[in-house]
Write a protein that holds these residues in place. Structure first.
Motif, PDB file in Angstrom:
ATOM      1  N   MET A  17     -89.876  53.254  24.149  1.00 21.65           N
ATOM      2  CA  MET A  17     -88.580  52.774  24.644  1.00 21.65           C
ATOM      3  C   MET A  17     -87.664  53.948  24.951  1.00 21.65           C
ATOM      4  SD  MET A  17     -87.629  49.702  22.030  1.00 21.65           S
ATOM      5  CE  MET A  17     -88.475  48.140  22.079  1.00 21.65           C
ATOM      6  N   TRP A  19     -90.313  38.570  24.674  1.00 17.77           N
ATOM      7  CA  TRP A  19     -90.477  39.495  23.553  1.00 17.77           C
ATOM      8  C   TRP A  19     -91.327  38.836  22.470  1.00 17.77           C
ATOM      9  CZ3 TRP A  19     -89.399  44.536  23.234  1.00 17.77           C
ATOM     10  CH2 TRP A  19     -88.580  45.072  24.225  1.00 17.77           C
ATOM     11  N   TYR A  44     -98.656  45.407  26.681  1.00 14.47           N
ATOM     12  CA  TYR A  44     -97.200  45.337  26.771  1.00 14.47           C
ATOM     13  C   TYR A  44     -96.708  46.013  28.035  1.00 14.47           C
ATOM     14  CZ  TYR A  44     -97.302  50.209  25.225  1.00 14.47           C
ATOM     15  OH  TYR A  44     -97.550  51.558  25.133  1.00 14.47           O
ATOM     16  N   GLU A  71     -92.504  51.030  28.358  1.00 15.17           N
ATOM     17  CA  GLU A  71     -91.174  51.276  27.806  1.00 15.17           C
ATOM     18  C   GLU A  71     -90.616  50.067  27.057  1.00 15.17           C
ATOM     19  OE1 GLU A  71     -88.617  52.859  30.873  1.00 15.17           O
ATOM     20  OE2 GLU A  71     -89.700  54.754  30.889  1.00 15.17           O
ATOM     21  N   ASN A  72     -91.512  49.239  26.496  1.00 15.35           N
ATOM     22  CA  ASN A  72     -91.071  48.048  25.791  1.00 15.35           C
ATOM     23  C   ASN A  72     -91.883  47.779  24.525  1.00 15.35           C
ATOM     24  OD1 ASN A  72     -88.863  46.607  27.390  1.00 15.35           O
ATOM     25  ND2 ASN A  72     -90.367  47.062  28.972  1.00 15.35           N
ATOM     26  N   TRP A  77     -92.791  43.972  21.035  1.00 17.01           N
ATOM     27  CA  TRP A  77     -93.265  44.344  22.356  1.00 17.01           C
ATOM     28  C   TRP A  77     -92.921  43.248  23.341  1.00 17.01           C
ATOM     29  CZ3 TRP A  77     -96.328  42.150  18.727  1.00 17.01           C
ATOM     30  CH2 TRP A  77     -97.179  41.126  19.111  1.00 17.01           C
ATOM     31  N   LYS A  78     -92.848  43.656  24.602  1.00 14.34           N
ATOM     32  CA  LYS A  78     -92.538  42.706  25.679  1.00 14.34           C
ATOM     33  C   LYS A  78     -93.763  42.582  26.556  1.00 14.34           C
ATOM     34  CE  LYS A  78     -89.035  41.634  29.113  1.00 14.34           C
ATOM     35  NZ  LYS A  78     -87.763  42.056  29.711  1.00 14.34           N
TER      36      LYS A  78
END
Length: 107
Positions: A29, A71, A85, A88-89, A104-105
């Motif tokens: 992130m 999320w 994921y 950057e998440n 995580w997204k």
């Protein structure tokens, strides 16, 4: 005859290390988002220290509102994971010893 300094070192080495601060094991992130997510995770885990499921749901709901939906959050002890994921998440941290939080997204 063993040296006293060696004995003291061995005793210190046997102590269990308990981290009272968040220990980030992995994250990609951006710094601003990471710090916000760490603060959120720590405060929620302190509030719901005896209910990991409620802690995870609270973190997830907050993340969905603040950073968009999709999320996923796991809060607990002694688990492994492998996830897909969005870049950057993801954030994986330990808090208060063995308590792990993974966010995580993935849409």
């Amino acid at each position: 005859m063993p040296d006293m300094a060696d004995e003291e070192g061995a005793k210190e080495g046997d102590k269990k290390i308990v981290h009272t601060y968040p220990l980030v094991k992995h994250s990609d992130m951006k710094e601003e988002m990471r710090q916000e997510v760490i603060d959120l995770s720590v405060s929620v885990c302190e509030k719901y220290s005896s209910n990991y499921e409620l802690a995870a749901k609270t973190i997830k709901d907050t993340m969905d509102k603040k950073f968009g939906i999709y999320w996923h959050v796991v809060v607990g002890e002694g688990f492994g994971f492998e996830v897909s994921y969005e870049t950057e998440n993801i954030l994986y941290l330990f808090f208060a010893g063995n308590l792990a939080v993974v966010l995580w997204k993935c849409s």
